[in-house]
Design an enzyme around this catalytic site. Structure first.
Site, short mmCIF file in Angstrom:
data_model
loop_
_atom_site.label_atom_id
_atom_site.label_comp_id
_atom_site.label_asym_id
_atom_site.label_seq_id
_atom_site.Cartn_x
_atom_site.Cartn_y
_atom_site.Cartn_z
CG ASP A 1 43.05 35.45 -13.29
OD1 ASP A 1 43.58 34.33 -13.15
OD2 ASP A 1 43.40 36.46 -12.65
N GLY B 1 49.01 41.53 -8.34
CA GLY B 1 49.49 41.84 -9.68
C GLY B 1 48.49 42.64 -10.49
#
Length: 869
Positions: free
Chosen positions: A134, A22
């Site tokens: 993240d 992504g």
């Protein structure tokens, strides 16, 4: 967009695709200027075409490129070629942590080696003001020679918010910025504040690292869900399975570090990621000194950026259970306190676990032989009992009544509380009894309403704290009053020379460490400003200091401190989670309990079906239940107040800064009356919908609504004056005094208005239940002997609901106000009773068709520590 091999992106010639995700595609490329191979990440089209986000990305990338650290992948260049935006970075020859976890959990030595490096890299970034946002196994690469490289620093702000909730928990980052209300991060590794859309700081990365460490140890993620919302809800509300059960060979100090990183409240994690890195490094170095390396990292494989591209690359580290057991045995003897002094190479204290069941440790003492420990625990939901253990042998149950051990004399005689009631962590009153430790002879009762006791050094007398005529007395020996207070005394401990009695004195919401001299009743405050609940207390081995465990505020863990009689204080040790010192032997061995506190919220009813867990974060404390049982009002750690439907719908945050104990929901659910935590006794009206907060002028607390929703019953706050009630008219903003009728012995806040608004029920300070007219008049004492906390009236107006704090399972009684007959209405019990010590508060709808309650669970283990100084 796929880039064909041989294509050029600026000076970089594309060689092959490494992976895609992504966050974009990653290629192996050749830097034609310097003749080196690099990894080139192609940014997603929606980013490259958005000038604002592209500018933000470039700014983040430049900041990240300044992070010159061996555990952070180096960013070489950012550029744009033919509409394609890219970032060139260091090419890592190795495998991702996700690849390494494909075979399951990692040995403790490997875990610590990788974890310490990751924390070092994070610490460097955090010191530079950069948060990753993240962190996940896909973003941790391990080189062939064992170095961890953190990928994608600065990219977490890059992509836009999701267009919909996806099902996969391995999805790439979905972020938008740092503003509150925007959900950011890969679901399985989000922090609770990320999942709730709140602002994040460096401690959010610590939580993500904790999730990764948990997976490395257990071979599975700590938080999962069939869908993205379920996974997020699990992170916010649920506790993972204890590492002690899913990774039993993992050393206890490592378990604590992981637990601290996974704390729901950021303030319970590390203040500095540098401290986290220091703890992990110290543990890594200790195990490495004793166990030589048994393998190496893969010799082949290429960086994949955010997607796993290396296939078939694995650690060849031995999985021999003998190695794992040896590592566990070594680390189990490491105590974390000296980590506060990272430069010392002195021998670390050893830590030996001696209890192995599920429940709560109440108290413990060393026997005269210095090796046997006598402790009290409530295991697997059973009543608290006395146990004896020597070393790590199986504990045996003493043939004595249920009770809490207080002290053991030098001749082996026990002083314990028979049938204690758990009111709070510092208050478990019971009947003082004595018995021989060897079981010869039956236990003999001495005194009632005792909170604490300790033997004199010669074993000939007892110091006790007990309630007499509503006052707490310190007596030493029994019958000789040394000190009297309106507070509560606990954790009594007589000095080794018999001259001083040290104890905690609990005054309101704070605790003091106090010592009283037996010879002349001199009282000294040794330390003050501690939050409730506080911990344990014992005299040091040399008798020169009082060691105690306490916390400064409700959001911080308990730490071990020492203080002299002159008030000189120092910190002895800190560990992740709560610590309770129970006893110190003459040889310096310390008996401690390590606690894990959980607070849950449940609701059920005939119209709701089985009881449902309604906890929102980690400490959801019940305030109120609507009359129809459809809505609960609760707060989390006293910081925010929420409304939530009992069908399990998402909670609605009403405001910040409201404590749980005084909030009440109006009959029409349009208002909440509550007390701001920063202004005790200053009530406000908080709208549940549109509207403004309104202040109620007379200083008061314990508000209760009249059925008409237009008036409030208040307990006026009048320092140095007898308690009094008042009726407050919301529209007119007027107050009508309502004096307590004659006969009522004070009031502790338990009041309730009848369904017709004409009568008031009240529990006085002696525990008796009274009823009197709301417009004034004589009070009538309800006959009968049952005493408890007042919940409210039944809709018939003939009964009130009561319960006793300390009863587990909780027993809600329905009291007939005319006859005084109390009958069991319902027994409240969570699905698992292990460790449940308190069910409070409790709310019942007037029609008796629904109920809600908060329960407190403590899971703890007992340890013997050698070498604390």
């Amino acid at each position: 967009m796929t880039i064909a091999p041989g294509s050029r992106l600026g000076p970089y010639e594309v060689i092959a695709l490494l992976g895609a995700g992504g966050m974009g595609e990653v290629y192996r490329a050749r830097d034609t200027r310097l003749g080196r191979d690099v990894a080139v990440k192609i940014l997603p089209g929606q980013v490259a075409s958005d000038s604002e986000r592209l500018h933000r990305f470039e700014k983040e990338a430049r900041a990240a490129s300044a992070l010159n650290h061996p555990n952070i992948v180096t960013i070489h260049d950012i550029g744009r070629e033919g509409g394609v935006s890219y970032i060139a970075m260091e090419l890592v020859e190795g495998a991702s942590l996700r690849d390494l976890l494909a075979e399951g959990s990692l040995p403790a030595k490997t875990l610590l080696t990788l974890a310490a490096q990751t924390a070092e890299g994070l610490a460097r970034a955090h010191e530079a003001g950069i948060i990753h946002r993240d962190l996940k196994p896909e973003n941790l690469m391990v080189t062939r020679d064992g170095f961890v490289k953190i990928l994608d620093f600065g990219l977490a702000k890059l992509t836009g918010p999701p267009k919909g909730f996806g099902e996969a928990t391995q999805a790439a980052t979905v972020t938008a910025g740092t503003e509150a209300g925007v959900v950011m991060g890969t679901v399985s590794y989000m922090s609770p504040e990320q999942a709730a859309g709140r602002e994040v700081d460096i401690r959010s990365d610590q939580f993500s690292l904790g999730s990764i460490l948990y997976e490395m140890a257990a071979g599975r993620k700590p938080f999962t869900g069939a869908t993205r919302p379920e996974a997020m809800a699990a992170i916010i509300r649920q506790e993972p399975a204890p590492l002690a059960s899913v990774a039993p060979t993992l050393p206890a100090p490592v378990q604590w570090i992981v637990e601290r990183c996974l704390a729901k409240n950021p303030s319970d994690r590390y203040d500095s990621t540098r401290d986290l890195a220091r703890d992990l490094t110290m543990l890594r170095d200790r195990i490495s000194e004793a166990i030589p390396s048994s393998g190496s990292v893969p010799s082949e494989g290429l960086s994949s950026g955010t997607a796993a591209a290396a296939r078939g690359q694995r650690f060849s580290l031995s999985r021999s259970w003998l190695l794992a057991a040896a590592a566990a045995a070594l680390i189990a003897g490491i105590w974390l306190a000296p980590l506060l002094r990272p430069n010392t190479r002195a021998t670390l204290p050893s830590w030996t676990q001696i209890s192995f069941r599920r429940g709560m440790i109440w108290s413990g003492r060393f026997a005269p032989d210095g090796q046997t420990a006598i402790y009290s625990a409530a295991w697997e939901g059973a009543p608290v009992r006395l146990y004896a253990t020597r070393g790590t042998t199986e504990a045996r149950t003493l043939d004595l009544p249920p009770g809490k051990i207080l002290a053991i004399s030098r001749t082996g005689e026990l002083a314990f509380l028979r049938d204690p009631r758990f009111i709070f962590f510092y208050l478990q009153p019971g009947t003082l009894a004595r018995a021989a430790m060897d079981g010869s002879g039956a236990a003999r009762d001495l005194l009632e309403d005792v909170h604490g006791a300790d033997w004199s050094p010669d074993g000939g007398g007892l110091a006790v704290a007990r309630v007499v005529q509503g006052k707490e007395r310190l007596e030493y020996p029994i019958g000789k009053v040394l000190y009297e207070t309106a507070g509560v005394l606990g954790n009594l401990c007589v000095s080794r020379d018999g001259e001083w009695i040290a104890f905690f004195e609990y005054q309101g919401s704070k605790a003091l460490v106090v010592a009283v001299r037996a010879s002349d009743r001199l009282r000294r405050v040794l330390s003050e400003g501690w939050s409730l609940p506080s911990g344990g207390l014992a005299w040091s081995a040399d008798g020169r200091e009082v060691w105690f465990t306490a916390k400064k505020d409700n959001d911080s863990p308990s730490r071990l401190y020492a203080v002299t009689l002159s008030g000189r204080q120092r910190e002895v040790a800190r560990v992740p989670g709560d610590l309770r010192v129970l006893d110190i032997g003459r040889d310096g061995r310390t008996l401690v309990a390590h606690w894990n506190l959980q607070v849950g919220l449940r609701a059920g009813g005939t119209s709701l079906g089985p009881e449902r867990d309604l906890a929102w974060f980690d400490q959801s404390l019940l305030n109120d239940l609507s009359a129809d049982g459809a809505v609960v009002l609760f707060s989390d750690r006293g910081e925010s107040i929420f409304l939530r439907r009992t069908d399990g719908s998402a909670a609605l945050r009403l405001s910040e800064g409201f404590p749980y104990y005084s909030a009440r929901l109006s009959p029409d659910r349009k208002w909440v009356v509550a007390t701001p935590s920063a202004e005790q006794h200053r009530l406000v009206l908080l709208p549940t919908g549109a509207g403004e907060v309104r202040r109620i002028e007379p200083p008061a607390d314990s508000p209760e609504w009249f059925p008409d929703g237009r008036r409030l019953l208040l307990r006026l706050h009048r320092p140095n004056a007898p308690p009094a009630l008042a009726v407050y008219d919301i529209s007119a903003r007027t107050t009508r005094p309502l004096p307590l009728p004659a006969g009522i012995e004070g009031n502790d806040g338990d009041v309730a208005v009848s369904p017709d608004g004409r009568r008031i029920a009240i529990v006085d300070s002696a525990g008796a239940t009274w009823v009197f007219p709301a417009d004034g008049g004589a009070a009538r004492k309800t006959p009968g002997e049952f005493q408890g906390q007042l919940i409210g009236w039944s809709d018939s107006g003939k009964h009130v609901f009561l319960y006793r704090i300390g009863d587990v399972p909780g027993r809600v009684m329905r009291l007939d106000i005319d006859s005084g007959k109390a009958e069991l209405w319902k027994e409240l019990r969570p699905e698992e009773l292990a460790g449940v010590v308190r069910i409070h508060p409790v709310r019942v709808a007037p029609d008796g068709r629904s109920w809600a309650y908060t329960y407190t669970r403590v899971l703890s283990n007992l340890y013997v520590v050698e070498g604390l100084k």
